[in-house]
Design a protein around this motif. Structure first.
Motif, PDB file in Angstrom:
ATOM      1  N   GLY A 291      -4.859  26.313 -18.817  1.00 13.61           N
ATOM      2  CA  GLY A 291      -4.079  25.506 -19.761  1.00 13.61           C
ATOM      3  C   GLY A 291      -4.933  24.533 -20.543  1.00 13.61           C
ATOM      4  O   GLY A 291      -4.414  23.653 -21.228  1.00 13.61           O
ATOM      5  N   PHE A 292      -6.264  24.674 -20.433  1.00 11.09           N
ATOM      6  CA  PHE A 292      -7.215  23.824 -21.142  1.00 11.09           C
ATOM      7  C   PHE A 292      -7.083  22.354 -20.774  1.00 11.09           C
ATOM      8  O   PHE A 292      -7.267  21.479 -21.598  1.00 11.09           O
ATOM      9  CB  PHE A 292      -7.071  23.998 -22.670  1.00 11.09           C
ATOM     10  N   ASN A 293      -6.765  22.076 -19.519  1.00 10.65           N
ATOM     11  CA  ASN A 293      -6.780  20.710 -19.023  1.00 10.65           C
ATOM     12  C   ASN A 293      -8.155  20.427 -18.432  1.00 10.65           C
ATOM     13  O   ASN A 293      -8.679  21.220 -17.657  1.00 10.65           O
ATOM     14  CB  ASN A 293      -5.718  20.508 -17.931  1.00 10.65           C
ATOM     15  N   PHE A 294      -8.748  19.320 -18.813  1.00 14.55           N
ATOM     16  CA  PHE A 294     -10.044  18.936 -18.266  1.00 14.55           C
ATOM     17  C   PHE A 294      -9.843  18.266 -16.917  1.00 14.55           C
ATOM     18  O   PHE A 294      -8.935  17.461 -16.736  1.00 14.55           O
ATOM     19  CB  PHE A 294     -10.768  17.976 -19.214  1.00 14.55           C
ATOM     20  N   LEU A 295     -10.705  18.592 -15.953  1.00 14.03           N
ATOM     21  CA  LEU A 295     -10.586  18.046 -14.608  1.00 14.03           C
ATOM     22  C   LEU A 295     -11.460  16.815 -14.432  1.00 14.03           C
ATOM     23  O   LEU A 295     -12.636  16.826 -14.776  1.00 14.03           O
ATOM     24  CB  LEU A 295     -10.986  19.099 -13.567  1.00 14.03           C
ATOM     25  N   THR A 296     -10.884  15.752 -13.866  1.00 15.82           N
ATOM     26  CA  THR A 296     -11.631  14.549 -13.522  1.00 15.82           C
ATOM     27  C   THR A 296     -11.918  14.574 -12.029  1.00 15.82           C
ATOM     28  O   THR A 296     -11.002  14.477 -11.215  1.00 15.82           O
ATOM     29  CB  THR A 296     -10.827  13.284 -13.861  1.00 15.82           C
ATOM     30  N   PRO A 297     -13.187  14.761 -11.615  1.00 21.26           N
ATOM     31  CA  PRO A 297     -13.516  14.830 -10.186  1.00 21.26           C
ATOM     32  C   PRO A 297     -13.380  13.468  -9.521  1.00 21.26           C
ATOM     33  O   PRO A 297     -13.600  12.433 -10.149  1.00 21.26           O
ATOM     34  CB  PRO A 297     -14.966  15.315 -10.184  1.00 21.26           C
ATOM     35  N   TRP A 298     -13.032  13.500  -8.215  1.00 17.20           N
ATOM     36  CA  TRP A 298     -12.816  12.240  -7.505  1.00 17.20           C
ATOM     37  C   TRP A 298     -13.679  12.127  -6.255  1.00 17.20           C
ATOM     38  O   TRP A 298     -14.699  11.494  -6.256  1.00 17.20           O
ATOM     39  CB  TRP A 298     -11.327  12.108  -7.133  1.00 17.20           C
ATOM     40  N   TYR A 299     -13.245  12.763  -5.175  1.00 14.01           N
ATOM     41  CA  TYR A 299     -13.835  12.471  -3.874  1.00 14.01           C
ATOM     42  C   TYR A 299     -14.790  13.535  -3.352  1.00 14.01           C
ATOM     43  O   TYR A 299     -15.097  13.540  -2.184  1.00 14.01           O
ATOM     44  CB  TYR A 299     -12.726  12.234  -2.841  1.00 14.01           C
ATOM     45  N   GLY A 300     -15.239  14.441  -4.197  1.00 11.69           N
ATOM     46  CA  GLY A 300     -16.237  15.373  -3.728  1.00 11.69           C
ATOM     47  C   GLY A 300     -15.938  16.806  -4.074  1.00 11.69           C
ATOM     48  O   GLY A 300     -14.862  17.154  -4.567  1.00 11.69           O
ATOM     49  N   LYS A 301     -16.937  17.638  -3.810  1.00  7.76           N
ATOM     50  CA  LYS A 301     -16.822  19.063  -4.076  1.00  7.76           C
ATOM     51  C   LYS A 301     -17.751  19.792  -3.126  1.00  7.76           C
ATOM     52  O   LYS A 301     -18.745  19.237  -2.660  1.00  7.76           O
ATOM     53  CB  LYS A 301     -17.164  19.358  -5.535  1.00  7.76           C
ATOM     54  N   VAL A 302     -17.423  21.067  -2.859  1.00 12.39           N
ATOM     55  CA  VAL A 302     -18.232  21.850  -1.946  1.00 12.39           C
ATOM     56  C   VAL A 302     -18.127  23.316  -2.340  1.00 12.39           C
ATOM     57  O   VAL A 302     -17.080  23.777  -2.815  1.00 12.39           O
ATOM     58  CB  VAL A 302     -17.780  21.644  -0.478  1.00 12.39           C
ATOM     59  N   ALA A 303     -19.217  24.052  -2.173  1.00 14.35           N
ATOM     60  CA  ALA A 303     -19.238  25.474  -2.493  1.00 14.35           C
ATOM     61  C   ALA A 303     -18.912  26.294  -1.256  1.00 14.35           C
ATOM     62  O   ALA A 303     -19.435  26.034  -0.163  1.00 14.35           O
ATOM     63  CB  ALA A 303     -20.611  25.876  -3.037  1.00 14.35           C
ATOM     64  N   VAL A 304     -18.039  27.277  -1.433  1.00 13.65           N
ATOM     65  CA  VAL A 304     -17.772  28.276  -0.408  1.00 13.65           C
ATOM     66  C   VAL A 304     -18.102  29.610  -1.064  1.00 13.65           C
ATOM     67  O   VAL A 304     -17.296  30.171  -1.812  1.00 13.65           O
ATOM     68  CB  VAL A 304     -16.315  28.243   0.074  1.00 13.65           C
ATOM     69  N   GLY A 305     -19.324  30.083  -0.846  1.00 17.01           N
ATOM     70  CA  GLY A 305     -19.809  31.243  -1.588  1.00 17.01           C
ATOM     71  C   GLY A 305     -19.919  30.881  -3.063  1.00 17.01           C
ATOM     72  O   GLY A 305     -20.406  29.798  -3.420  1.00 17.01           O
TER      73      GLY A 305
END
Length: 887
Positions: A291-305
């Motif tokens: 929907g072309f909404n930009f995401l504002t990151p907050w408390y972290g991110k992690v890769a799973v593969g």
């Protein structure tokens, strides 16, 4: 607890480690009192008798071996390794011989080799490597040779492995802080690119490997901090100028997932958003949903593969769990966990067994452990039933389980584990039983074993390991059994020959103590809060035969207390803020009254107290009060009444007798009086009347008697006087007249009697006198005459020829920081960088005080009581405790 045998063993070890003290009296470290005629300090009492530990940190695994940094109490912070057994837990190498330690940091595994930065005491902080043996632990290259070995250093940082090389930021002393790489040989340790021209710093940071490509941020001096890459082929280039021009705030919080780099950046238009990059300019874009909404990151991110899970806000659902593989159509909300309250705030995201584990609040259970495979998202266990708040500090994966440090509200912060099921989520072990925290930290997996540091209340913070079972959670090795923990005595206040202070004995928490200088006479006054919590007394001030202080009894909040030195006589004076804490501050004695500021729930006002409930009352409703200074039976202070700005006020303790002395700078700005200092019956201070700049003023408490002493610098610039000190009827201070730099001045209160004492650092440079202290009829201070001696001790009788250097460079003063200074009788005592000195005002009578011990690495608290000097110091046996010196 220390047995007699172990204490004797420690004494023998310390005696072997430390050279015998020279002339001037070597201390014995013996508790209870000084030897006859000795000037050696002695430990008053070992209040806290528990072990402090080696404080292991910087855990890195290579194969089945854990590398880390620890201090065994003998060698300082050095590199250690462990295979999980006591015998296999050893120091790798004493890189900087002695107790200073090489302080390794940036430990990074490159294949089977460990790279790190360390200081061997010869080359300064440079790049090192280790294969786990002493002979294989070597300096890779002295990158910054400089002209001062041990002072010129490259300070490698942000180490990251790519293939068989380590990339890092460093300076060779010529090109500034730039990107470097090393293959472990001196010849193969080279600067990758001088990104910022000449000696400017590009300051590479956020170094992150994505496959064989290095992503990082750097500033080339033209585009600001932007995203860069460097590949195995030697190509190093800016990826994209996200914010055109030099004003870029830079990308941050890098995470690699598959072949993409995810990060956060502000393009100057949309604010901080989630971005992705494949290393090309066109492939460096904001992450978009379908929907072309930009995401504002907050408390972290992690890769799973190749999938990135991220805690983000799309502006519709609040902060929830999202996932993406970089394509807009696959950038979707995983679960709207807290639909009712808008945000569940997922945090501490950790990948394990193909799922992401995290903590979130669904609005019903409070923050609890959740898991998601990207399709199904479930609450693992409601550890604290209901909406209670689970206190979580960190989480890591080990095998197919996660370990985390948390407090369930009953056991304190302890080690927990989870396999993703409710039954498999439990506290592993109550390492420090009861509600006291063991504080598991540095959680690091080595295969399926978790290594971490923790404090069991006996050994201090040491190395532990766990297989997830209580029986398999054990102390690996007490690396530092020599050092003991500390009571950290603080907030000294002398009443005659008795010293009042606060300390933590490890049993009662921080409470009020008193000492007459003997072990038997050093006792806990009252355990205000039963148990290890403590009431945290602070701001001790003596008024007559009582000491006033602030404390929190766990019921009334932080309020005003007093003590006569007995348990029964230690009581709450008044609960000023009945529904919270009044947090009294600025406690100041004026005769038999105590003045202070406190918040009764309606604001912070000026109060007074005679020690009784009815005699503790608010004087005035003026806010912004500070710098309380007594003269006779009156109190002078600085306040802002909301109309005149910050100006000088005084009070006799009544509302009617509280008034502004003079509106020095008419209008709402105020003159901002500061450095209030009493000389006889006159108050001196610095202020800005809006015409002369900041200069010295004086006041006798009347409007007509409040005047500028002298305009040292004509115009609004001002001489910026500071360090005001009284010696007899003379005011000494430092000021800059615009010609001589910051030098020593004096004043008798008249313009003609306000003169520079001496141009210590001749010419425009400044000697910058500090720590101005009166002893007898002389002023003592520290200053730099510019002749190579650095900051030394000086004294002055107020004349040019009578202003002379007391100490010499041979004394060992090597810093501009004087941690504490206090006169006791005709002797001046001061501390600097873990050294202790005394001076009688002569060069021959100025010497280092030698004793079995060394100062703690924070400002020591020197206080005179009963003709003795009390202070806080540390030795090899007791940690930081109360010491005494009898002149």
């Amino acid at each position: 607890m220390k047995s007699l045998v172990s204490r004797i063993g420690q004494l023998l070890l310390v005696a072997a480690l430390i050279p015998a003290c020279g002339s001037g009296g070597g201390g014995s470290g013996i508790v209870g009192g000084p030897s006859s005629g000795s000037l050696a300090p002695y430990l008053v009492k070992d209040i806290f008798t528990f072990s402090r530990g080696s404080s292991p940190t910087s855990f890195v695994a290579i194969g089945s071996t854990l590398f880390f940094v620890a201090d065994d109490g003998v060698h300082g912070q050095e590199l250690w390794k462990s295979d999980g057994t006591p015998g296999g837990t050893v120091m790798v190498k004493d890189i900087q011989v002695g107790d200073a330690g090489s302080s390794p940091f940036g430990l990074t595994a490159v294949g089977s080799t460990l790279f790190f930065a360390a200081d061997d005491g010869v080359h300064g902080t440079e790049l090192w490597k280790s294969d786990g043996t002493a002979v294989g632990t070597v300096l890779v290259k002295d990158i910054n040779l400089g002209i001062n070995p041990g002072i010129s250093f490259s300070y490698p940082q942000s180490l990251v492995a790519i293939g068989a090389a380590v990339f890092f930021a460093a300076t060779d002393g010529v090109s500034g802080v730039e990107l470097w790489k090393s293959d472990g040989t001196a010849l193969g340790t080279v600067m990758v690119m001088n990104i910022a021209a000449l000696s400017a710093d590009s300051s590479p940071s956020n170094l992150t490997a994505v496959g064989s490509t290095l992503f990082f941020t750097a500033d080339d001096g033209v585009h600001g901090v932007e995203l860069w890459t460097s590949d195995a082929g030697g190509t190093t280039a800016m990826v994209k100028d996200i914010v055109v021009g030099p004003g870029s705030p830079g990308a941050q919080n890098f995470v690699a997932a598959g072949s993409l780099l995810y990060f956060e950046a502000d393009d100057g238009v949309n604010g901080y958003r989630l971005w992705q990059s494949d290393g090309s300019s066109g492939g460096t874009v904001m992450v978009q949903t379908a929907g072309f909404n930009f995401l504002t990151p907050w408390y972290g991110k992690v890769a799973v593969g190749p999938t990135l899970f991220v805690s983000a806000d799309d502006g519709i659902n609040g902060v929830e769990l999202w996932k993406t593989d970089g394509a807009p159509i696959n950038t979707v909300l995983v679960s709207d966990i807290n639909a009712a309250a808008a945000s569940s705030f997922p945090n501490h995201l950790v990948a394990a067994a193909g799922s992401v584990n995290f903590f979130a609040d669904d609005g019903s259970h409070g923050p609890e452990l959740w898991t998601s495979d990207g399709v199904t998202t479930v609450l693992v266990r409601d550890i604290i039933p209901g909406a209670g708040s689970l206190r979580v500090l960190s989480m890591v994966a080990a095998g197919s389980s996660v370990f985390f440090e948390a407090s369930d509200g009953v056991n304190g912060v302890e080690l927990w584990t989870s396999d993703g099921s409710a039954a498999g989520t439990y506290m592993v072990k109550d390492i420090r039983s009861g509600s006291v925290d063991s504080n598991p930290e540095n959680l690091t997996a080595v295969g399926t074993t978790l290594f971490f540091s923790a404090d069991d209340g006996i050994h201090g913070t040491e190395l532990w390991k766990s297989d997830g079972t209580p029986a398999g959670t054990t102390l690996v090795l007490a690396i530092n059994p020599l050092f003991t923990d500390s009571s950290l005595p603080d907030s000294f206040a002398a009443m005659g020959g008795t010293l009042f202070f606060t300390a933590d004995d490890g049993i009662h928490g921080r409470e009020l103590w008193r000492s007459d200088g003997t072990a038997a006479g050093t006792v806990l006054v009252r355990d205000i809060v039963t148990g290890p919590g403590g009431s945290a007394p602070d701001h001790l001030v003596v008024v007559g035969t009582e000491v006033f202080f602030t404390a929190d009894d766990g019921i009334s909040g932080v309020e005003l207390w007093k003590s006569d030195g007995t348990e029964a006589g230690t009581v709450l004076v008044r609960d000023i803020h009945t529904s919270g804490s009044s947090s009294p501050a600025n406690l100041t004695a004026v005769g038999n009254l105590l003045f202070f500021t406190a918040d009764d729930g309606g604001g912070v006002w000026l109060w007074r107290s005679d020690g009784t409930l009815t005699g503790t009352e608010k004087i005035t409703g003026i806010a912004s009060i500070g710098q309380l200074t007594p003269i006779g039976t009156e109190l002078y202070f600085v306040a802002d009444d909301g109309v005149n700005g910050l100006e000088l006020w005084k009070t006799d303790g009544t509302t009617a007798g509280t008034a502004m002395v003079e509106d020095i700078n008419p209008g709402a700005t105020g003159s901002s009086p500061s450095n209030l200092t009493v000389v006889g019956t006159t108050l001196y201070f610095t202020a800005d009347d809006g015409t002369h700049g900041v200069e010295v003023w004086k006041s006798d408490g009347t409007e007509v008697g409040t005047a500028l002493v002298k305009d040292l610098v004509t115009g609004i610039g001002g001489s910026s006087p500071s360090n005001l000190a009284a010696v007899g009827a003379t005011l000494f201070f430092t000021a800059n007249d615009g010609t001589h730099g910051v030098e020593l001045w004096k004043s008798d209160g008249t313009a003609v009697g306000t003169i520079m004492v001496k141009d210590i650092f001749a010419g425009a440079p400044t000697s910058s006198p500090v720590n101005l202290t009166a002893m007898g009829s002389k002023l003592f201070f520290f200053a730099d005459d510019g002749l190579g001696s650095g900051k030394q001790l000086w004294k002055s009788d107020g004349t040019d020829p009578g202003t002379v250097m007391v100490s010499t460079p041979a004394l060992g003063l090597n810093s501009t920081v004087i941690e504490a200074i206090v006169p006791v009788g005709s002797t001046l005592y001061f501390a600097q960088r873990h050294r202790f000195y005394r001076s009688d005002g002569t060069t021959n009578g100025t010497a280092k005080i030698m004793f079995l011990g060394f100062f703690a690495p924070e400002p020591v608290h020197l206080a005179a009581a009963g003709g003795s000097l009390f202070f806080r110091a540390a030795d090899f046996l007791t940690g930081i405790e109360l010491w005494r010196l009898v002149p």
